[in-house]
Design an enzyme around this catalytic site. Structure first.
Site, PDB file in Angstrom:
ATOM      1  N   PHE A  17       0.827  -1.204   0.000  1.00  0.00           N
ATOM      2  CA  PHE A  17       0.000   0.000   0.000  1.00  0.00           C
ATOM      3  C   PHE A  17       0.872   1.269   0.000  1.00  0.00           C
ATOM      4  CE2 PHE A  17      -1.906   2.730   3.556  1.00  0.00           C
ATOM      5  CZ  PHE A  17      -2.457   3.650   2.686  1.00  0.00           C
ATOM      6  N   ASP A  37      10.180  -6.988  -3.081  1.00  0.00           N
ATOM      7  CA  ASP A  37       8.951  -7.408  -2.393  1.00  0.00           C
ATOM      8  C   ASP A  37       8.746  -8.901  -2.616  1.00  0.00           C
ATOM      9  OD1 ASP A  37       6.026  -7.618  -1.652  1.00  0.00           O
ATOM     10  OD2 ASP A  37       6.232  -5.446  -1.536  1.00  0.00           O
ATOM     11  N   ASP A  62      12.788 -11.802  -0.693  1.00  0.00           N
ATOM     12  CA  ASP A  62      12.333 -11.787   0.694  1.00  0.00           C
ATOM     13  C   ASP A  62      13.422 -11.161   1.552  1.00  0.00           C
ATOM     14  OD1 ASP A  62      11.625 -12.661   3.383  1.00  0.00           O
ATOM     15  OD2 ASP A  62      10.227 -14.025   2.391  1.00  0.00           O
ATOM     16  N   LYS A  97      10.658 -12.461  12.046  1.00  0.00           N
ATOM     17  CA  LYS A  97      11.837 -12.598  11.173  1.00  0.00           C
ATOM     18  C   LYS A  97      11.884 -11.461  10.150  1.00  0.00           C
ATOM     19  CE  LYS A  97      12.504 -17.595  11.330  1.00  0.00           C
ATOM     20  NZ  LYS A  97      12.242 -18.848  10.614  1.00  0.00           N
ATOM     21  N   TYR A 151       4.769  -8.172  15.992  1.00  0.00           N
ATOM     22  CA  TYR A 151       4.922  -6.934  15.211  1.00  0.00           C
ATOM     23  C   TYR A 151       5.550  -5.843  16.087  1.00  0.00           C
ATOM     24  CZ  TYR A 151       3.330  -3.052  12.149  1.00  0.00           C
ATOM     25  OH  TYR A 151       3.244  -1.936  11.331  1.00  0.00           O
ATOM     26  N   LYS A 155       9.308  -4.639  15.586  1.00  0.00           N
ATOM     27  CA  LYS A 155       9.622  -3.271  15.154  1.00  0.00           C
ATOM     28  C   LYS A 155      10.505  -2.565  16.180  1.00  0.00           C
ATOM     29  CE  LYS A 155       7.179  -2.677  11.245  1.00  0.00           C
ATOM     30  NZ  LYS A 155       7.676  -2.115   9.976  1.00  0.00           N
ATOM     31  N   TYR A 165      23.612   0.045  14.480  1.00  0.00           N
ATOM     32  CA  TYR A 165      24.404   0.171  13.245  1.00  0.00           C
ATOM     33  C   TYR A 165      24.943   1.593  13.092  1.00  0.00           C
ATOM     34  CZ  TYR A 165      24.221  -4.358  10.983  1.00  0.00           C
ATOM     35  OH  TYR A 165      24.431  -5.677  10.666  1.00  0.00           O
TER      36      TYR A 165
HETATM   37  P1  NAD Z   1       1.436  -3.550   3.219  1.00  0.00           P
HETATM   38  O1  NAD Z   1       1.157  -4.863   3.831  1.00  0.00           O
HETATM   39  O2  NAD Z   1       0.507  -3.027   2.179  1.00  0.00           O
HETATM   40  O3  NAD Z   1       2.893  -3.510   2.593  1.00  0.00           O
HETATM   41  C1  NAD Z   1       3.949  -4.291   3.082  1.00  0.00           C
HETATM   42  C2  NAD Z   1       4.721  -4.813   1.884  1.00  0.00           C
HETATM   43  O4  NAD Z   1       5.834  -5.586   2.367  1.00  0.00           O
HETATM   44  C3  NAD Z   1       3.889  -5.767   1.018  1.00  0.00           C
HETATM   45  O5  NAD Z   1       4.058  -5.427  -0.333  1.00  0.00           O
HETATM   46  C4  NAD Z   1       4.452  -7.136   1.321  1.00  0.00           C
HETATM   47  O6  NAD Z   1       4.302  -8.038   0.262  1.00  0.00           O
HETATM   48  C5  NAD Z   1       5.888  -6.803   1.630  1.00  0.00           C
HETATM   49  N1  NAD Z   1       6.541  -7.796   2.488  1.00  0.00           N
HETATM   50  C6  NAD Z   1       6.068  -8.354   3.632  1.00  0.00           C
HETATM   51  N2  NAD Z   1       6.961  -9.219   4.132  1.00  0.00           N
HETATM   52  C7  NAD Z   1       8.028  -9.196   3.286  1.00  0.00           C
HETATM   53  C8  NAD Z   1       9.258  -9.902   3.251  1.00  0.00           C
HETATM   54  N3  NAD Z   1       9.596 -10.788   4.212  1.00  0.00           N
HETATM   55  N4  NAD Z   1      10.115  -9.672   2.232  1.00  0.00           N
HETATM   56  C9  NAD Z   1       9.796  -8.783   1.247  1.00  0.00           C
HETATM   57  N5  NAD Z   1       8.634  -8.106   1.221  1.00  0.00           N
HETATM   58  C10 NAD Z   1       7.760  -8.307   2.237  1.00  0.00           C
HETATM   59  O7  NAD Z   1       1.554  -2.505   4.428  1.00  0.00           O
HETATM   60  P2  NAD Z   1       1.708  -0.931   4.423  1.00  0.00           P
HETATM   61  O8  NAD Z   1       0.553  -0.380   5.143  1.00  0.00           O
HETATM   62  O9  NAD Z   1       2.041  -0.441   3.076  1.00  0.00           O
HETATM   63  O10 NAD Z   1       2.967  -0.768   5.398  1.00  0.00           O
HETATM   64  C11 NAD Z   1       4.271  -0.521   4.891  1.00  0.00           C
HETATM   65  C12 NAD Z   1       5.214  -0.362   6.076  1.00  0.00           C
HETATM   66  O11 NAD Z   1       4.815   0.724   6.898  1.00  0.00           O
HETATM   67  C13 NAD Z   1       5.269  -1.593   6.986  1.00  0.00           C
HETATM   68  O12 NAD Z   1       6.606  -1.805   7.384  1.00  0.00           O
HETATM   69  C14 NAD Z   1       4.436  -1.191   8.173  1.00  0.00           C
HETATM   70  O13 NAD Z   1       4.877  -1.837   9.348  1.00  0.00           O
HETATM   71  C15 NAD Z   1       4.688   0.301   8.238  1.00  0.00           C
HETATM   72  N6  NAD Z   1       3.552   0.976   8.889  1.00  0.00           N
HETATM   73  C16 NAD Z   1       2.358   1.101   8.240  1.00  0.00           C
HETATM   74  C17 NAD Z   1       1.294   1.719   8.903  1.00  0.00           C
HETATM   75  C18 NAD Z   1      -0.041   1.896   8.246  1.00  0.00           C
HETATM   76  O14 NAD Z   1      -0.978   2.370   8.910  1.00  0.00           O
HETATM   77  N7  NAD Z   1      -0.221   1.594   6.986  1.00  0.00           N
HETATM   78  C19 NAD Z   1       1.460   2.193  10.208  1.00  0.00           C
HETATM   79  C20 NAD Z   1       2.690   2.007  10.826  1.00  0.00           C
HETATM   80  C21 NAD Z   1       3.738   1.415  10.159  1.00  0.00           C
END
Ligand code: NAD
Ligand code: UDP
Length: 356
Positions: A17, A37, A62, A97, A151, A155, A165
């Site tokens: 997203f 991704d 991954d 992980k 989660y 995080k 790092y």
């Molecule tokens: P999302 O699930 O739409 O996007 C996450 C993406 O990461 C997906 O495309 C998924 O396929 C990919 N992914 C997951 N595990 C993976 C792996 N092991 N290797 C490679 N790709 C992997 O979620 P989002 O809402 O777009 O969130 C993006 C980031 O922002 C995340 O890290 C999330 O923790 C962080 N975040 C989002 C929100 C929110 O409200 N949307 C709030 C706080 C933090």
């Protein structure tokens, strides 16, 4: 925003997203973007329009495995991680992980290439907060053994790694603590509150309110968030964060339900369900640090952001999904072959559903 030349930028989670909107924006600005991704919660469709652009490449890989980008890297946005509670709780060990090994691998990539690296952290590091609103100095109230811990603690550990790092290897790090963000391209079956309510309302299905709906969240429209992420990435080296990025307007979940009902003109009724374990009662960012260090504040009102989100889902709900799974078509521009975890997941999938 400072004017910067053409950069080589890696976006992990770039088919998700937030990540796909970020890829769009960075490519439009003339940067070379590699989206990494594994398509766990992301969709190939989100980046399909970018595939014919010469500045964009897609690597199905991954982050739980070391990353081999094979070229110069100037910036890494680490967004790879499922973000909705139902998704990150389905495979909690995999989520830990992804958070921890993913952070290690992007940090190693940054260390070996000299890139600057930004971590998409989360307001979940504050857990069910005792301090309201939440400033960056608040250390949080997380249940380390509950269903959200994979989660939240994942995080938190990633943040620790980022600062280790920096201290040990001088890596240029940036940590954004993102509060609830919404907008077009959220998954229809994502499980998050805004996508759930909008899709339910558009289908005239019951609106699933968890608990009594008095818990609060503060919702940031995706475009506002992207401005903050980019400003943080391009800020001076000493601006490391962690820095809150979110919209401080706080609303109850029940208010959100009523706003969605009003804007969609839906006939849906409210249906109450038990509150999930450890669901935070309230959440609202303190954003003074982002205003001061980045000159950032959100500008899109919830009503306006909801309108765009509803318009997006209205089209989705009206359009039947294609029969075949289109994301399995070979991408036209691929930076690297799938790594081992992706091949394993594909093998498991084809064992269940036959070859794709
Ligand atoms: P999302 O699930 O739409 O996007 C996450 C993406 O990461 C997906 O495309 C998924 O396929 C990919 N992914 C997951 N595990 C993976 C792996 N092991 N290797 C490679 N790709 C992997 O979620 P989002 O809402 O777009 O969130 C993006 C980031 O922002 C995340 O890290 C999330 O923790 C962080 N975040 C989002 C929100 C929110 O409200 N949307 C709030 C706080 C933090
Ligand atoms: N929620 C709800 N109905 C839903 C989905 C979520 O009432 O269909 C509630 C959920 O219990 C939480 C809030 O909405 O209190 C936000 O949930 P979401 O999963 O979007 O984000 P998070 O809990 O991670 O902030």
């Amino acid at each position: 925003m400072p004017v910067i030349g053409k950069l080589n930028i890696v976006v992990t989670g770039g088919a998700g997203f937030i990540g796909s909107h970020l890829c769009d924006r960075l490519v439009q600005k003339g940067h070379m973007v590699t989206c990494v991704d594994n398509l766990h919660t992301g969709r190939f469709d989100n980046v399909r329009p970018l595939l014919n652009h010469r500045n964009f490449s897609f690597a199905e890989a991954d982050v739980r495995e070391p990353l081999d980008i094979g070229g110069p890297v100037d910036r890494i946005y680490n967004l790879a991680c499922p973000a909705s509670p139902p998704h990150y709780q389905t495979d909690p060990i995999g989520t830990v992980k992804t958070c921890v090994l993913g952070a290690l691998h992007v940090l190693e990539l940054a260390r070996s290439t000299g890139a600057r690296v930004l971590q998409a952290s989360t307001s979940e590091v504050y857990g069910d907060p005792e301090i309201h609103p939440q400033p960056e100095s608040y250390r949080g109230s997380v249940n380390p053994i509950g269903p959200r811990a994979c989660y939240d603690e994942g995080k938190r550990c990633a943040e620790a790694l980022f600062f280790d790092y920096r201290r040990m290897h001088g890596v240029a790090v940036k940590v954004a603590r993102i509060f609830n963000t919404y907008g077009p391209r959220m998954l229809e079956n994502d499980g998050r509150v805004i996508s759930n309510f909008v899709v339910q309302a558009l289908r005239n299905k019951p609106i699933t309110l968890y608990g009594d709906g008095s818990q609060t969240r503060s919702f940031c429209y995706v475009e506002d968030l992207l401005n903050g992420l980019e400003l943080l990435m391009e800020s001076d080296d000493q601006v490391t964060g962690p820095i809150n990025l979110g919209n401080p307007r706080e609303v109850t979940v029940k208010e959100i339900a009523h706003m969605v009902l009003a804007q969609t003109g839906s006939r849906s009724r409210l249906a109450y369900h038990p509150l999930p374990q450890d669901d935070p009662r309230r959440r609202k960012p303190e954003i003074g640090a982002a205003a001061q260090a980045l000159g950032w504040q959100p500008s899109i009102p919830l009503e306006q952001g909801l309108r765009s989100t509803i318009d997006y889902f209205a089209l989705k709900v009206a359009t039947p999904a294609p029969a075949a799974a289109p994301r399995r078509e070979a991408p036209t521009a691929v930076a690297a072959g799938p790594n081992r975890a992706v091949r394993k997941r594909r093998a498991a999938l084809s064992a269940v559903s036959g070859p794709a």
